[in-house]
Each structure stands twice: as C-alpha cells, then as structure tokens.
Design a protein around this motif. Structure first.
Motif, PDB file in Angstrom:
ATOM      1  N   ILE A  97       0.856  -1.315   0.212  1.00 54.49           N
ATOM      2  CA  ILE A  97       0.160   0.042  -0.025  1.00 54.49           C
ATOM      3  C   ILE A  97       0.990   1.013  -0.182  1.00 54.49           C
ATOM      4  CG2 ILE A  97      -1.754   1.672   1.587  1.00 54.49           C
ATOM      5  CD1 ILE A  97      -2.872  -1.064   2.395  1.00 54.49           C
ATOM      6  N   GLY A  98       1.004   2.119  -0.873  1.00 60.31           N
ATOM      7  CA  GLY A  98       1.252   3.357  -1.403  1.00 60.31           C
ATOM      8  C   GLY A  98       0.908   4.829  -0.200  1.00 60.31           C
ATOM      9  N   THR A  99      -0.305   4.983  -0.387  1.00 63.42           N
ATOM     10  CA  THR A  99      -0.901   5.742   0.476  1.00 63.42           C
ATOM     11  C   THR A  99      -2.715   5.612   0.608  1.00 63.42           C
ATOM     12  OG1 THR A  99      -1.906   7.717   0.692  1.00 63.42           O
ATOM     13  CG2 THR A  99      -1.766   7.038  -1.434  1.00 63.42           C
ATOM     14  N   ILE A 100      -3.394   6.023   1.622  1.00 64.69           N
ATOM     15  CA  ILE A 100      -4.143   5.795   1.478  1.00 64.69           C
ATOM     16  C   ILE A 100      -5.027   7.148   2.117  1.00 64.69           C
ATOM     17  CG2 ILE A 100      -5.929   4.884   3.678  1.00 64.69           C
ATOM     18  CD1 ILE A 100      -4.466   3.260   4.676  1.00 64.69           C
ATOM     19  N   LYS A 101      -6.639   7.596   1.427  1.00 59.20           N
ATOM     20  CA  LYS A 101      -7.274   8.876   0.900  1.00 59.20           C
ATOM     21  C   LYS A 101      -8.117   8.524   1.952  1.00 59.20           C
ATOM     22  CE  LYS A 101      -4.440  10.353  -2.573  1.00 59.20           C
ATOM     23  NZ  LYS A 101      -3.253  11.724  -2.020  1.00 59.20           N
ATOM     24  N   VAL A 102      -9.025   9.592   2.128  1.00 62.01           N
ATOM     25  CA  VAL A 102      -9.909   9.235   3.227  1.00 62.01           C
ATOM     26  C   VAL A 102     -10.489  10.481   3.529  1.00 62.01           C
ATOM     27  CG1 VAL A 102      -8.268  10.556   5.270  1.00 62.01           C
ATOM     28  CG2 VAL A 102     -10.897   9.118   5.446  1.00 62.01           C
ATOM     29  N   SER A 103     -12.014  10.400   3.207  1.00 65.02           N
ATOM     30  CA  SER A 103     -12.944  11.274   3.248  1.00 65.02           C
ATOM     31  C   SER A 103     -13.863  11.479   4.132  1.00 65.02           C
ATOM     32  CB  SER A 103     -14.079  11.366   1.643  1.00 65.02           C
ATOM     33  OG  SER A 103     -14.674  12.174   1.780  1.00 65.02           O
ATOM     34  N   ILE A 104     -14.073  12.660   4.893  1.00 63.47           N
ATOM     35  CA  ILE A 104     -15.143  12.074   6.061  1.00 63.47           C
ATOM     36  C   ILE A 104     -16.542  13.666   5.992  1.00 63.47           C
ATOM     37  CG2 ILE A 104     -15.666  12.663   8.830  1.00 63.47           C
ATOM     38  CD1 ILE A 104     -12.276  12.550   8.832  1.00 63.47           C
ATOM     39  N   SER A 105     -17.553  12.825   5.686  1.00 60.76           N
ATOM     40  CA  SER A 105     -18.353  14.024   6.526  1.00 60.76           C
ATOM     41  C   SER A 105     -19.505  13.234   7.608  1.00 60.76           C
ATOM     42  CB  SER A 105     -19.308  13.543   5.310  1.00 60.76           C
ATOM     43  OG  SER A 105     -20.547  14.992   4.844  1.00 60.76           O
ATOM     44  N   HIS A 106     -20.250  14.813   8.115  1.00 64.66           N
ATOM     45  CA  HIS A 106     -21.548  14.393   8.773  1.00 64.66           C
ATOM     46  C   HIS A 106     -22.938  14.801   8.490  1.00 64.66           C
ATOM     47  CE1 HIS A 106     -19.930  18.265  11.057  1.00 64.66           C
ATOM     48  NE2 HIS A 106     -18.579  17.389  10.555  1.00 64.66           N
ATOM     49  N   ALA A 117      -7.449   2.701  -0.118  1.00 66.89           N
ATOM     50  CA  ALA A 117      -6.266   2.534  -0.013  1.00 66.89           C
ATOM     51  C   ALA A 117      -5.541   2.169  -2.090  1.00 66.89           C
ATOM     52  CB  ALA A 117      -5.594   1.483   0.484  1.00 66.89           C
ATOM     53  N   LEU A 118      -4.803   3.102  -1.896  1.00 70.09           N
ATOM     54  CA  LEU A 118      -3.782   2.960  -3.091  1.00 70.09           C
ATOM     55  C   LEU A 118      -2.653   1.949  -3.204  1.00 70.09           C
ATOM     56  CD1 LEU A 118      -4.831   6.097  -4.141  1.00 70.09           C
ATOM     57  CD2 LEU A 118      -6.135   4.323  -4.814  1.00 70.09           C
ATOM     58  N   LYS A 119      -1.733   1.033  -3.782  1.00 71.44           N
ATOM     59  CA  LYS A 119      -0.548   0.182  -3.750  1.00 71.44           C
ATOM     60  C   LYS A 119      -0.031   1.112  -4.883  1.00 71.44           C
ATOM     61  CE  LYS A 119      -0.359  -3.891  -5.109  1.00 71.44           C
ATOM     62  NZ  LYS A 119       0.125  -4.949  -3.277  1.00 71.44           N
ATOM     63  N   GLU A 120       1.467   1.283  -4.460  1.00 69.33           N
ATOM     64  CA  GLU A 120       2.711   1.950  -4.854  1.00 69.33           C
ATOM     65  C   GLU A 120       3.001   1.754  -6.388  1.00 69.33           C
ATOM     66  OE1 GLU A 120       6.709   0.544  -3.676  1.00 69.33           O
ATOM     67  OE2 GLU A 120       5.257  -0.799  -2.135  1.00 69.33           O
ATOM     68  N   VAL A 121       3.321   2.740  -7.605  1.00 66.21           N
ATOM     69  CA  VAL A 121       2.835   2.947  -8.570  1.00 66.21           C
ATOM     70  C   VAL A 121       4.155   1.824  -8.928  1.00 66.21           C
ATOM     71  CG1 VAL A 121       3.572   4.337 -10.360  1.00 66.21           C
ATOM     72  CG2 VAL A 121       1.786   5.148  -8.614  1.00 66.21           C
ATOM     73  N   LYS A 122       4.301   1.295  -9.657  1.00 69.34           N
ATOM     74  CA  LYS A 122       5.356  -0.220  -9.844  1.00 69.34           C
ATOM     75  C   LYS A 122       6.509   0.918 -10.202  1.00 69.34           C
ATOM     76  CE  LYS A 122       6.301  -3.840 -12.816  1.00 69.34           C
ATOM     77  NZ  LYS A 122       5.818  -4.768 -13.991  1.00 69.34           N
ATOM     78  N   GLY A 123       7.583   0.829  -9.983  1.00 70.25           N
ATOM     79  CA  GLY A 123       8.763   1.427 -10.575  1.00 70.25           C
ATOM     80  C   GLY A 123       8.752   2.650  -9.370  1.00 70.25           C
ATOM     81  N   ARG A 124       8.506   2.869  -8.825  1.00 69.77           N
ATOM     82  CA  ARG A 124       8.887   4.039  -7.904  1.00 69.77           C
ATOM     83  C   ARG A 124       9.019   4.425  -6.544  1.00 69.77           C
ATOM     84  NH1 ARG A 124       7.148   8.240 -10.543  1.00 69.77           N
ATOM     85  NH2 ARG A 124       8.023   9.850  -9.379  1.00 69.77           N
ATOM     86  N   GLY A 125       8.544   2.830  -5.986  1.00 70.64           N
ATOM     87  CA  GLY A 125       9.461   2.387  -4.718  1.00 70.64           C
ATOM     88  C   GLY A 125       9.289   3.274  -3.446  1.00 70.64           C
TER      89      GLY A 125
END
Length: 408
Positions: A97-106, A117-125
């Motif tokens: 997992i490379g990063t996790i974007k989150v959104s909050i509302s109420h 959850a986003l995976k790493e971009v291949k080759g960018r490490g």
C-alpha cells in the motif's frame, strides 16, 4: 491501482458520550488528534473515529496486529490525510500500500467516512509509501543529476568572535543536500572556517573590527552566483549592515533567509520589508528578536505565538518562523506548528544549523513556506536523534550530523 476500499458510519450521539471520558480519548486518539479535536464538536470526533474504521477496512485487516492510535488522521489546509505508525505502517508496506485517501462527512445524527487504499506505483518504490507530513514534501533525486542540480547557496555570516556560526550553517546546508555551498565571510576567519568545512567554496571579504564589509559589488557578485542565500549567522550587531540588507532585498530575485543579528539590525527599520521586492524572504526570530521586530513583549509573544507570527508574515510579505517550543511557521495565511525537537536543542548554534537547513532547501527549489515547514521539522528530528545519544549535553554540531538520516 486500488488495493481496497472501506466505508464506515457511526451515530454521533454514541461518540458524544464517550469523548467526555479522558481515558477514551487517550486510548483512541493521538496527542495531535486530541489537540485538534479539543476545540471541535462531537461530530468531528465521530468523523475521526469513523475514518479510522474505514481506513483499516480499506487495508482489509481491521484492527488486528496494531493499536487504534497507530492509525492517525490529521489535516493540512483543512483536508484530512492519513499517517500510519508502528505495526500498522509495517503491515501496509508489506502489502504494497502506497497511500490511503480518506474522506469524512456528517449530518445531524451520523458521521460517515470512506477510505481508498492505493498500491505503490510500479518502479517508483519508497517515495510513494506512507510518509509523515511534512517529510512527504521531500522530492526524490533523479539519477541523471549533478551538483549544480541541487542548488548553489551562499551563507553570509561569521565574524572574528563568531566563526562557528558560519561553520555550522554551511555544514548544515551540505548535510541537507546542497550541491554547492559558498561561505561569504571576513577574510580574517577563512582558515578557521575552511579547516572545518572542506567541501565549501569561499568568498573572503574585507572587514573592519573582525566584521564583514559588504559593498554593492560584493552583493551583485553573490546574487549572481547563488540560487538562495542566508545572512545573519554570526555577523555581529553592526548598524552598517542595514544598508546592505536593504540592497539585497531590493536587488535579489533569489530567496533569502534572514537570521540572528541580521534580524536585530532589520529591527532598526522593519518597514524595509514592506517595500516592493521580487524575492521571497524567511525570517527566523526567537521570541526576544521577535520582540525587537514588533515592539511586543516577550510574554505577549509567547502567549500568542500563532497570532503574532501570522499577523507579522501577512503585514510584511514574508515567511515568519517563530522559534521555540513548537516552532510556528506562517506565510500570513497558513500556519504550521512544528512538533519535533526537544529541550536539549536549547544550545548555542542550534539556530545556525536551522538556517543552513532552510537555505539549502530554498536552493534546491522548495518554496519559502515549504522550506520553513520542512526545515523546522527536519531540524527537530535530527535534534531528537542527537538527544537520544547525548541528552542535554548535545551540541549544535551533533544536530548537523543527523540531518542526513531524514533527507533521503
């Protein structure tokens, strides 16, 4: 590429009862989260609680193998972002997992959150792995680069009685990754400085009484061959410097760090900063220097640090970095509160190291605000590592030795 998604909803009333209990807040929220939430209503706490649940769902783990506080939700420019700590971070990295974007509302009764959850971009490490703000500002260096790629910076400073200030600032700039560092110093101290900073180049200038003389010709030459410069470290308090400082601000098209005695000299006519100019400027005062700049008492400044820094930065068109416990950085709009650092850093020369770090970042192409934020954070982290070894006996040069641990 999407690794996983998560969504969570929670009734605000349920959280409203729980947040009244200090034990609950300490168990489920980090110090920084609690600091943010203490001024907010129950729906904000419910949103954060819900966000953490959505985040672990996007990872596909739930809270298995790590603590609730290992998942931290913070805000920058009012947008939430995720930092993982401890086992949560390790598990995410192991899964790619490379990063996790989150959104909050109420709305009236419920808080709802979604996470991707986003995976790493291949080759960018590793640069895409979860990295704490503001370290995530750091840019990766390209293989096809050279010393000229990473900035030519000039450190204007030093005097017969304070040659160490120039040494510390220059070494800090080199440790932060500057390609070329030029020390603009009085000729009388060149042997001392050059024997301590082998990698730098030098512009030795005439001096009087051990303090540097800066002519119009000198200023033009320095500006011509620099991508950024700092002035003030160890120069001594001399009213004669006010005119050169004014000339530098008037002529410069490169970013400038003004520190130490250059701040005290600038306080003689602080309105110079309000004149039209083409360069960005960072001022790095401690509270007493800030008092000289503003006429406000040190007690008032210490009690209103964010307000004072933000107001000064806006009125004087600069980045203001107000040093001290939880250093404040402001551009007159945004405010960053630095959390790294420790009391052991309250030692002579620590500010000179900070100036070298910031000047180096400016020379590498970071914006003035980014340089102030990232510089203060790296300075504190390096100080924290030095403190682990030396405790309250750490020296400013010890801080310099650990900068490279974080600039990569």
């Amino acid at each position: 590429m999407v690794f996983g998604t998560g969504i969570d909803i929670i009734k605000i009333e349920r959280v409203a009862r729980l947040i009244e209990k200090e034990a609950f807040m300490k168990k489920f929220f980090t110090d920084r989260e609690r600091e943010y939430l203490k001024h907010k209503r129950a729906e904000s706490a419910a949103g954060y609680f819900s966000a953490k649940e959505a985040i672990v769902k996007s990872m596909g783990t739930g809270f298995t193998g790590f603590k609730f506080k290992d998942v931290e939700v913070l805000r920058e420019d009012n947008e939430p972002f995720v930092i993982l700590h401890g086992n949560a971070r390790k598990i995410a990295e192991d899964m790619g997992i490379g990063t996790i974007k989150v959104s909050i509302s109420h709305e009236k009764d419920f808080a709802i959150s979604s996470a991707i959850a986003l995976k790493e971009v291949k080759g960018r490490g590793k640069e895409y792995l979860l990295k704490e703000y503001p370290l995530n500002i750091l840019r990766k260096r390209e293989n096809n680069s050279h010393k000229g790629t990473y900035g030519k910076v000039s450190i204007i400073g030093g005097s017969y009685t304070m040659s160490g200030a120039a040494i510390l600032a220059a070494n800090a700039a080199l440790r932060t990754g500057s390609g070329l560092v030029n020390c603009v110093i009085p000729e009388c101290i060149i042997e001392r400085v050059a024997s301590s900073v082998y990698e730098a180049t030098y512009t030795p200038l005439n001096h009087s009484g051990g303090t540097i003389n800066l002519t119009q010709k000198d200023i033009n030459l320095i500006l011509e061959k620099s991508d950024a410069l700092s002035i003030g470290t160890g120069i001594g308090f001399e009213e004669k410097f006010l005119k050169p400082i004014e000339e530098i601000l008037k002529l410069s098209r490169i970013p400038i760090v003004i520190d130490a005695d250059a701040i005290n000299i600038l306080a003689l006519d602080v309105n110079i900063l309000k004149k039209e100019r083409e360069c960005s400027v960072i001022l790095t005062p401690h509270p007493l220097e800030m008092s000289r700049l503003t006429g406000l008492s040190v007690n008032y400044i210490n009690s209103n640090r964010e307000e004072v820094a933000k107001k000064f930065a806006k009125e004087h068109n600069c980045i203001l970095l107000l040093k001290g416990h939880e250093t404040v950085v402001s551009n007159g709009d945004k405010v960053y509160i630095n959390k790294s650092g420790n009391p052991g850093m309250a030692t002579g020369g620590s500010g000179d190291v900070l100036t070298g770090i910031i000047c180096s970042l400016l020379g590498q192409g970071y914006t003035a605000y980014e340089s102030g934020v990232l510089g203060s954070y790296i300075h504190g982290l390096a100080g924290d590592m030095a403190y682990e070894v030396y405790g309250y006996g750490l020296k400013a040069s010890d801080i310099t030795n650990y900068i490279g641990q974080y600039v990569k």
